[in-house]
Design a protein around this motif. Sequence first.
Motif, PDB file in Angstrom:
ATOM      1  N   THR A  70      42.706  28.878  27.649  1.00 42.32           N
ATOM      2  CA  THR A  70      42.108  29.721  28.684  1.00 42.32           C
ATOM      3  C   THR A  70      43.167  30.568  29.376  1.00 42.32           C
ATOM      4  N   ILE A  71      44.312  29.983  29.681  1.00 45.88           N
ATOM      5  CA  ILE A  71      45.407  30.748  30.273  1.00 45.88           C
ATOM      6  C   ILE A  71      45.849  31.852  29.320  1.00 45.88           C
ATOM      7  N   ILE A 123      40.715  20.140  31.912  1.00 47.58           N
ATOM      8  CA  ILE A 123      42.094  20.648  31.828  1.00 47.58           C
ATOM      9  C   ILE A 123      42.136  22.166  31.955  1.00 47.58           C
ATOM     10  N   ASN A 124      41.356  22.863  31.135  1.00 54.77           N
ATOM     11  CA  ASN A 124      41.527  24.311  31.012  1.00 54.77           C
ATOM     12  C   ASN A 124      41.337  25.078  32.324  1.00 54.77           C
ATOM     13  N   PRO A 125      40.245  24.867  33.052  1.00 50.76           N
ATOM     14  CA  PRO A 125      40.092  25.674  34.279  1.00 50.76           C
ATOM     15  C   PRO A 125      41.084  25.287  35.363  1.00 50.76           C
ATOM     16  N   SER A 164      35.559  30.111  39.495  1.00 54.28           N
ATOM     17  CA  SER A 164      36.909  30.242  40.058  1.00 54.28           C
ATOM     18  C   SER A 164      37.853  30.913  39.070  1.00 54.28           C
ATOM     19  N   VAL A 165      37.725  30.544  37.805  1.00 54.58           N
ATOM     20  CA  VAL A 165      38.579  31.156  36.785  1.00 54.58           C
ATOM     21  C   VAL A 165      38.198  32.616  36.570  1.00 54.58           C
ATOM     22  N   MET A 166      36.915  32.960  36.747  1.00 57.99           N
ATOM     23  CA  MET A 166      36.523  34.367  36.655  1.00 57.99           C
ATOM     24  C   MET A 166      37.149  35.185  37.786  1.00 57.99           C
TER      25      MET A 166
END
Length: 303
Positions: A242-243, A178-180, A282-284
């Motif tokens: 994370t968001i 979910i988070n990323p 990707s999130v980085m």
Amino acid sequence: MKIGIIGCGAIGSFLSIILNRSGHEITIIEKTKGCKKQKVIVENIGEEEIKVCNYKEIKGQKFDYLIFAVKAYDLEKSIKIARKYINSDYALSTQNGLYSLEKLEKYYKSGSMIIYYGLNKIKKCHSIFNGGSKLIIGCKNRDCREEFKNLAIKDVKTELVDNIEPYRWEKVIVNSAINPVASLYLKKNGFILENKNAYNLSLHIANESKKIASLFKISLASDPIIELKNTIKFTYNNYNSTIQDLCSNKRKTELDYINLALYKIARKIGYQAKYNYFAYKSVMVMKDLLKENNRLCDSILNG
């Protein structure tokens, strides 16, 4: 029970209210001046007057339980400070991901509190509740139900289990998926069910994380793919942690303890967790993008 809650963010404010309503004596331990009763607000739950103190004001006090309601990347520092000022034999971690419980176990009779609720911090001691289903409490590979049986919580579904590991891994798998993915779109969790590409990526990550659990011979409590769908539904209108970290320009995110942690432990046994590594990297990239243009977060930060 006399309970100390370290941190008054989204989780700390929520736990302080529901534990206070359950008849416990609550002290929130925060960076603040002195020690005073303060209004704690969780929108859609309510508000309570709860004692908020800094560490020096409660030095030497004995608590039946300590709950570390801080981010995973702040836990080690919080433990060090707590051990200097506070007396307690029992502690609970509330952090997402791996490693946190292991850090607490070095100093306390420790367990994990797995939280299946969506909560967003608005400001210190003020958050918003966005749905959810349950709390699960237990210890790693041992039955500690007797130790935590007095941590009674009213009006919230709570399970005391004989081994937290199946549930902790299940939550890691769910959060890894979910988070990323929601973070890449800067969308609420429910978007994953609405967008085919997001949902497919989420399933690939979840299945890979499930595979890692099987390689470590973790007997999961239930099918994490079903739990993934249920969690998205229960927290449909929630921006995940994370968001919140990305939009607050935090130095780290909890993905270091979820996707990156899964990738690292899998690599030690020769398994390449490619989807988890892709999700983390990707999130980085998104993190760097938001440093350049934080206006993308305006609607999130302003509710």
